[in-house]
Design an enzyme around this catalytic site. Structure first.
Site, PDB file in Angstrom:
ATOM      1  N   SER A   1       3.846  -2.179  10.165  1.00 56.16           N
ATOM      2  CA  SER A   1       5.211  -2.254  10.142  1.00 56.16           C
ATOM      3  C   SER A   1       6.024  -3.579   9.771  1.00 56.16           C
ATOM      4  CB  SER A   1       5.614  -1.930  11.733  1.00 56.16           C
ATOM      5  OG  SER A   1       5.229  -0.551  11.982  1.00 56.16           O
TER       6      SER A   1
ATOM      7  N   ASN B   1       0.800  -1.340   0.006  1.00 57.97           N
ATOM      8  CA  ASN B   1       0.089  -0.006  -0.008  1.00 57.97           C
ATOM      9  C   ASN B   1       0.858   1.231  -0.012  1.00 57.97           C
ATOM     10  OD1 ASN B   1      -1.893   1.911   0.221  1.00 57.97           O
ATOM     11  ND2 ASN B   1      -2.544   1.470   2.699  1.00 57.97           N
ATOM     12  N   TRP B   2       0.946   2.025  -1.152  1.00 53.76           N
ATOM     13  CA  TRP B   2       1.717   3.114  -1.293  1.00 53.76           C
ATOM     14  C   TRP B   2       1.053   4.275  -0.556  1.00 53.76           C
ATOM     15  CZ3 TRP B   2       3.679   2.813  -7.257  1.00 53.76           C
ATOM     16  CH2 TRP B   2       4.365   1.667  -7.363  1.00 53.76           C
ATOM     17  N   LYS B   3      -0.132   4.063   0.030  1.00 55.50           N
ATOM     18  CA  LYS B   3      -0.697   5.375   0.421  1.00 55.50           C
ATOM     19  C   LYS B   3      -0.592   6.843  -0.288  1.00 55.50           C
ATOM     20  CE  LYS B   3      -0.293   3.167   4.970  1.00 55.50           C
ATOM     21  NZ  LYS B   3      -0.221   3.409   6.259  1.00 55.50           N
TER      22      LYS B   3
ATOM     23  N   GLY C   1       2.794  -0.982   4.167  1.00 58.10           N
ATOM     24  CA  GLY C   1       3.110   0.393   3.854  1.00 58.10           C
ATOM     25  C   GLY C   1       4.498   0.639   3.615  1.00 58.10           C
ATOM     26  N   GLY C   2       5.140   1.225   4.560  1.00 58.18           N
ATOM     27  CA  GLY C   2       6.398   2.156   4.327  1.00 58.18           C
ATOM     28  C   GLY C   2       7.417   1.064   3.731  1.00 58.18           C
TER      29      GLY C   2
ATOM     30  N   GLY D   1       2.834   2.224  10.859  1.00 59.11           N
ATOM     31  CA  GLY D   1       3.851   3.356  10.530  1.00 59.11           C
ATOM     32  C   GLY D   1       4.472   3.318  11.939  1.00 59.11           C
TER      33      GLY D   1
ATOM     34  N   HIS E   1      -9.625   1.254   4.968  1.00 59.91           N
ATOM     35  CA  HIS E   1      -8.347   1.338   5.556  1.00 59.91           C
ATOM     36  C   HIS E   1      -8.526   2.322   7.009  1.00 59.91           C
ATOM     37  CE1 HIS E   1      -4.130   2.497   6.329  1.00 59.91           C
ATOM     38  NE2 HIS E   1      -3.853   1.329   5.810  1.00 59.91           N
TER      39      HIS E   1
ATOM     40  N   GLU F   1      -7.053   4.692   7.845  1.00 57.11           N
ATOM     41  CA  GLU F   1      -6.637   6.272   7.787  1.00 57.11           C
ATOM     42  C   GLU F   1      -8.003   6.657   7.005  1.00 57.11           C
ATOM     43  OE1 GLU F   1      -3.103   5.760   5.752  1.00 57.11           O
ATOM     44  OE2 GLU F   1      -2.010   5.057   7.460  1.00 57.11           O
TER      45      GLU F   1
ATOM     46  N   GLU G   1      -5.281  -4.855  10.592  1.00 54.91           N
ATOM     47  CA  GLU G   1      -4.180  -3.902  10.833  1.00 54.91           C
ATOM     48  C   GLU G   1      -4.402  -3.213  12.043  1.00 54.91           C
ATOM     49  OE1 GLU G   1      -2.331  -2.571   6.833  1.00 54.91           O
ATOM     50  OE2 GLU G   1      -4.073  -1.274   7.343  1.00 54.91           O
TER      51      GLU G   1
HETATM   52  P1  13P Z   1       3.355   0.475   7.588  1.00 54.48           P
HETATM   53  O1  13P Z   1       3.733  -0.748   7.080  1.00 54.48           O
HETATM   54  O2  13P Z   1       3.910   1.480   7.008  1.00 54.48           O
HETATM   55  O3  13P Z   1       3.129   0.227   9.195  1.00 54.48           O
HETATM   56  O4  13P Z   1       1.713   0.696   7.099  1.00 54.48           O
HETATM   57  C1  13P Z   1       0.713  -0.438   7.372  1.00 54.48           C
HETATM   58  C2  13P Z   1      -0.687  -0.029   6.476  1.00 54.48           C
HETATM   59  O5  13P Z   1      -1.300   0.736   6.839  1.00 54.48           O
HETATM   60  C3  13P Z   1      -0.771  -0.608   5.155  1.00 54.48           C
HETATM   61  O6  13P Z   1      -2.035  -0.565   4.805  1.00 54.48           O
END
Ligand code: 13P
Length: 261
Positions: free
Chosen positions: A220, A10-12, A241-242, A180, A102, A104, A174
């Site tokens: 993470s 997920n590149w956000k 994510g990251g 993050g 998600h 967010e 999640e």
């Molecule tokens: P991180 O891997 O950066 O913690 O993000 C997780 C996430 O929200 C993937 O959708």
């Protein structure tokens, strides 16, 4: 029942369409250099909407096995909904997946479980697979209510989905406190909730459907912790994510099966 693991990046809100093109090429090359077996894990990226056409062009041109999808979808099929993107538009761009609910989106855009269920339905009606996100905040975990809270989200979202649609969906657990933050749930923490989700899906849809649905862990995930998490019986992949923004690192995450003893 064997479920093919899914590693989804997920590149956000990161990477413009030029950076997206370079990133997906580097991911493809890193996996190719490692003789990656896509039978061991399906690999997908979830770029911002504005990158999808470029990702489609480069994956088609180079005949890549990497799949892709979107981070959100409108509940509406078309019409006067300024700023929204429909399932038909995403499906036309070759998307295989759509992230719905998600944390967010729930936190910053007030999405409710019902809306998340409707988005999952819209994705499925467009021929795509929804990645339905659930998970608790830190205060809920500290109160020991994380399983009940997450299962209530599952109940409310899946209330929108008939059995044949439910079995085509993916769930992502999640925990918000692990997103993050560098704080990873322990493999046992991930298994506790992913296992409880599968049991609830079995109650709702029967054992066969529940065994077919892939349940991902997100929060993470990186190459140094992925193998231990993936060794858990009810964890079928990662929503990353990251670590997915660095294509060489994400390729190492996708290769998790090589590090499981
Ligand atoms: P991180 O891997 O950066 O913690 O993000 C997780 C996430 O929200 C993937 O959708």
């Amino acid at each position: 029942m064997t479920r093919t693991p899914l590693m989804a990046g997920n590149w956000k809100m990161n990477l413009d369409h030029l950076e997206a093109t370079a990133t997906i090429q580097r991911l493809h090359w890193a996996l190719q250099d490692a003789n990656f077996d896509y039978g061991k894990a399906e690999v997908a990226v979830l770029p911002p909407f504005t990158d999808l056409r470029s990702v489609q062009t480069v994956t088609d041109a180079d005949n890549m096995s990497i799949r892709y999808g979107a981070q959100d979808v409108s509940v509406h099929p078309d019409g006067a909904y300024t700023g929204e993107i429909s399932a038909r538009m995403l499906s036309k761009l070759g998307c295989s997946y759509v992230v719905v609910g998600h944390s967010e989106r729930r936190q910053y855009h007030g999405e409710t479980d019902q809306e998340v269920g409707e988005k999952a339905l819209a994705a499925l009606a467009g021929g795509m697979v929804p990645i339905i996100c659930v998970g608790e905040a830190l205060a809920i975990r500290k109160a020991g209510e994380h399983v009940a809270y997450t299962l209530a989200q599952i109940d409310a979202v899946f209330a929108e989905l008939a059995p044949e649609l439910a079995s085509r969906s993916v769930v992502a657990y999640e925990p918000i406190w692990a997103i993050g933050t560098g704080e990873v749930a322990t493999p046992a923490d991930a298994q506790e909730v992913c296992g409880a989700i599968r049991e609830r899906l079995a109650e709702l849809y029967g054992r066969d459907a529940a065994e077919a649905i892939r349940i991902l862990y997100g929060g993470s995930v990186k190459s140094s912790n992925v193998a231990a998490i993936m060794a858990e019986p009810d964890v079928d992949g990662g929503l990353v994510g990251g670590a997915s923004l660095d294509p060489e690192e994400f390729a190492r995450v996708c290769r998790f099966s090589e590090y499981i003893a």
